[in-house]
Design a protein around this motif. Sequence first.
Motif, mmCIF file in Angstrom:
data_model
loop_
_atom_site.group_PDB
_atom_site.id
_atom_site.type_symbol
_atom_site.label_atom_id
_atom_site.label_comp_id
_atom_site.label_asym_id
_atom_site.label_seq_id
_atom_site.Cartn_x
_atom_site.Cartn_y
_atom_site.Cartn_z
ATOM 1 N N ALA A 28 1.239 -14.470 1.880
ATOM 2 C CA ALA A 28 1.963 -14.066 1.041
ATOM 3 C C ALA A 28 3.308 -14.380 1.007
ATOM 4 O O ALA A 28 4.379 -14.313 0.379
ATOM 5 N N ASP A 29 3.683 -15.303 2.201
ATOM 6 C CA ASP A 29 4.957 -15.634 2.362
ATOM 7 C C ASP A 29 6.087 -14.527 2.489
ATOM 8 O O ASP A 29 7.282 -14.683 1.655
ATOM 9 N N GLY A 30 5.556 -13.633 3.281
ATOM 10 C CA GLY A 30 6.509 -12.557 3.278
ATOM 11 C C GLY A 30 6.733 -11.411 2.379
ATOM 12 O O GLY A 30 7.466 -10.372 2.244
ATOM 13 N N ARG A 31 5.587 -11.545 1.194
ATOM 14 C CA ARG A 31 5.775 -10.980 -0.095
ATOM 15 C C ARG A 31 4.862 -9.440 0.319
ATOM 16 O O ARG A 31 4.017 -9.106 -0.376
ATOM 17 N N VAL A 32 5.117 -8.771 1.550
ATOM 18 C CA VAL A 32 4.339 -7.595 1.922
ATOM 19 C C VAL A 32 5.207 -6.467 2.005
ATOM 20 O O VAL A 32 6.264 -6.496 2.638
ATOM 21 N N ALA A 33 4.715 -5.322 1.692
ATOM 22 C CA ALA A 33 5.468 -3.969 1.707
ATOM 23 C C ALA A 33 4.444 -2.917 2.071
ATOM 24 O O ALA A 33 3.524 -2.276 1.403
ATOM 25 N N LEU A 34 4.084 -2.900 3.142
ATOM 26 C CA LEU A 34 2.972 -2.295 3.827
ATOM 27 C C LEU A 34 3.401 -0.952 4.266
ATOM 28 O O LEU A 34 3.879 -0.691 4.963
ATOM 29 N N GLY A 35 3.006 -0.024 3.410
ATOM 30 C CA GLY A 35 3.001 1.610 3.575
ATOM 31 C C GLY A 35 2.005 2.145 4.417
ATOM 32 O O GLY A 35 0.776 2.043 4.118
ATOM 33 N N VAL A 36 2.272 2.828 5.627
ATOM 34 C CA VAL A 36 1.311 3.661 6.241
ATOM 35 C C VAL A 36 1.648 4.990 6.672
ATOM 36 O O VAL A 36 2.868 5.254 6.432
ATOM 37 N N SER A 37 0.869 5.688 7.022
ATOM 38 C CA SER A 37 1.286 7.150 7.470
ATOM 39 C C SER A 37 0.030 7.693 7.968
ATOM 40 O O SER A 37 -0.995 7.212 8.168
ATOM 41 N N ARG A 38 0.313 9.113 8.457
ATOM 42 C CA ARG A 38 -0.668 10.035 8.805
ATOM 43 C C ARG A 38 -2.190 10.190 7.954
ATOM 44 O O ARG A 38 -3.222 10.107 8.166
ATOM 45 N N GLY A 39 -1.785 9.873 6.656
ATOM 46 C CA GLY A 39 -2.741 10.130 5.484
ATOM 47 C C GLY A 39 -2.742 11.691 4.942
ATOM 48 O O GLY A 39 -2.346 12.550 5.707
ATOM 49 N N SER A 40 -3.235 11.483 3.607
ATOM 50 C CA SER A 40 -3.171 12.846 2.989
ATOM 51 C C SER A 40 -4.573 13.712 3.132
ATOM 52 O O SER A 40 -5.522 12.800 3.936
ATOM 53 N N PRO A 41 -5.087 14.698 2.839
ATOM 54 C CA PRO A 41 -6.138 15.363 2.750
ATOM 55 C C PRO A 41 -7.198 14.613 2.159
ATOM 56 O O PRO A 41 -6.959 13.946 1.216
ATOM 57 N N GLU A 42 -8.296 14.390 2.727
ATOM 58 C CA GLU A 42 -9.407 13.914 2.123
ATOM 59 C C GLU A 42 -10.735 14.698 2.142
ATOM 60 O O GLU A 42 -10.727 15.828 2.394
ATOM 61 N N THR A 53 0.737 -1.391 -0.053
ATOM 62 C CA THR A 53 -0.148 -0.025 0.110
ATOM 63 C C THR A 53 0.788 1.375 0.024
ATOM 64 O O THR A 53 1.943 1.389 0.562
ATOM 65 N N GLY A 54 0.189 2.321 -0.446
ATOM 66 C CA GLY A 54 1.025 3.448 -0.448
ATOM 67 C C GLY A 54 -0.114 4.764 -0.376
ATOM 68 O O GLY A 54 -0.271 5.338 -1.461
ATOM 69 N N VAL A 55 -0.597 5.073 0.898
ATOM 70 C CA VAL A 55 -0.332 4.315 2.144
ATOM 71 C C VAL A 55 -1.831 4.010 2.657
ATOM 72 O O VAL A 55 -2.872 4.791 2.342
ATOM 73 N N ILE A 56 -1.511 3.476 3.847
ATOM 74 C CA ILE A 56 -2.932 3.173 4.716
ATOM 75 C C ILE A 56 -2.809 4.318 5.535
ATOM 76 O O ILE A 56 -2.001 4.826 6.226
ATOM 77 N N ASP A 57 -4.081 4.965 5.681
ATOM 78 C CA ASP A 57 -4.261 6.176 6.567
ATOM 79 C C ASP A 57 -4.648 5.611 7.958
ATOM 80 O O ASP A 57 -5.668 5.301 8.214
ATOM 81 N N MET A 58 -3.561 5.953 8.761
ATOM 82 C CA MET A 58 -3.868 5.588 10.330
ATOM 83 C C MET A 58 -4.947 6.162 11.018
ATOM 84 O O MET A 58 -5.494 5.651 11.954
#
Length: 361
Positions: A107-121, A83-88
């Motif tokens: 996924a056997d470790g094939r995860v690249a989980l992007g998180v952040s405060r989030g962008s304006p909605e 993800t780019g990105v999950i809004d916490m």
Amino acid sequence: MIRLGGMKAFGFLSFGHYGGDPSRGGLSARQMLHDALDIAVGADELGVNNASFRVHHFVPQSAAPFPLLAAAAARTQRIEVGTGVIDMRYENPLYLAEEAAALDLLADGRVALGVSRGSPEPADRGWEAFGYTGSTDPRGADIARAKFELFLKAISGEPMARAAEQPYGAPVRPGQGLRVEPHSEDLVRRIWWGAGSRETAESTGRQGLNLMSSTLLTEATGASFGDLQAEQIERYRAAFREAGHTHTPRVSVSRSVFPIVTQQDKMLFGVRGGQDGDQIGIIDGHRSTFGRTYAGEPDELIEQLQADAAVQAADTLMLTIPSQAGVDLNLHILESFAQYVAPALGWKPNTEGPVQGDPVS
């Protein structure tokens, strides 16, 4: 120090737009999701390293990412899903920890989980409609940070609850600390924080997380977007080293890149090549810098990307794709980049699974 060895990985970042008149090519949410899967499968076959999706709420774009990521992981063999990105602001951190661990195990470790405060909605304090109240910050940054800290503790296996005095349904002792389940041992090494400023990048380094440098920076100093990002990356790595972390960090940057290798490409993307510079605008109350679009013949793109300081500093380049344009066109863009541009930047097709970052010395 970090030894740079060229671009080790490239992937795509889909914004997942849908809507509009179907008779004029508008996508339904169903079609967008199925297209996303087909693009991920095709990218995996090309040897692309990462398939990531934006997460937005109250807007016709991708949301609720875990069903899509699980389906993509099930239909692919090597590509990372992320993800780019999950809004916490919108998340229950313990439930997110359970979902993330289950996905990582599937996924056997094939995860690249992007998180952040989030962008304006588009919604006014939309996270409150999800039941998350109490923020004193109009942007919700305070609850996002608090939730993220709890999420990190949960995926690291720290106890999140205590067993009842008469525990039912599990062989645990009364009062024993209980972690959330399932637990994926190395998931914390596959968490990326989406940083839009130098200060946030430094904080990310101190926490030992991977850095996902944003598609925009909440800074405008007159320096180019690539130079601003390169400084951000260096500050991140310095903070990472000073904090004493010994594992291998990873860094990604995003760019819009359109190789022109056919006459159709020239018709579709040739005009984009006129966008020679970065863009300056106001977002979230900050004067911000937005990266330029790259479009041109492969030799031209290679020269431009080699001159982009941030692309050279990162180990992963994410191509922002026009997902609403359909599966065939997007796979053509990825294939053209993989065949004519990426090898000159140090990339090799993915044949083994998730890429490892540069070694730390």
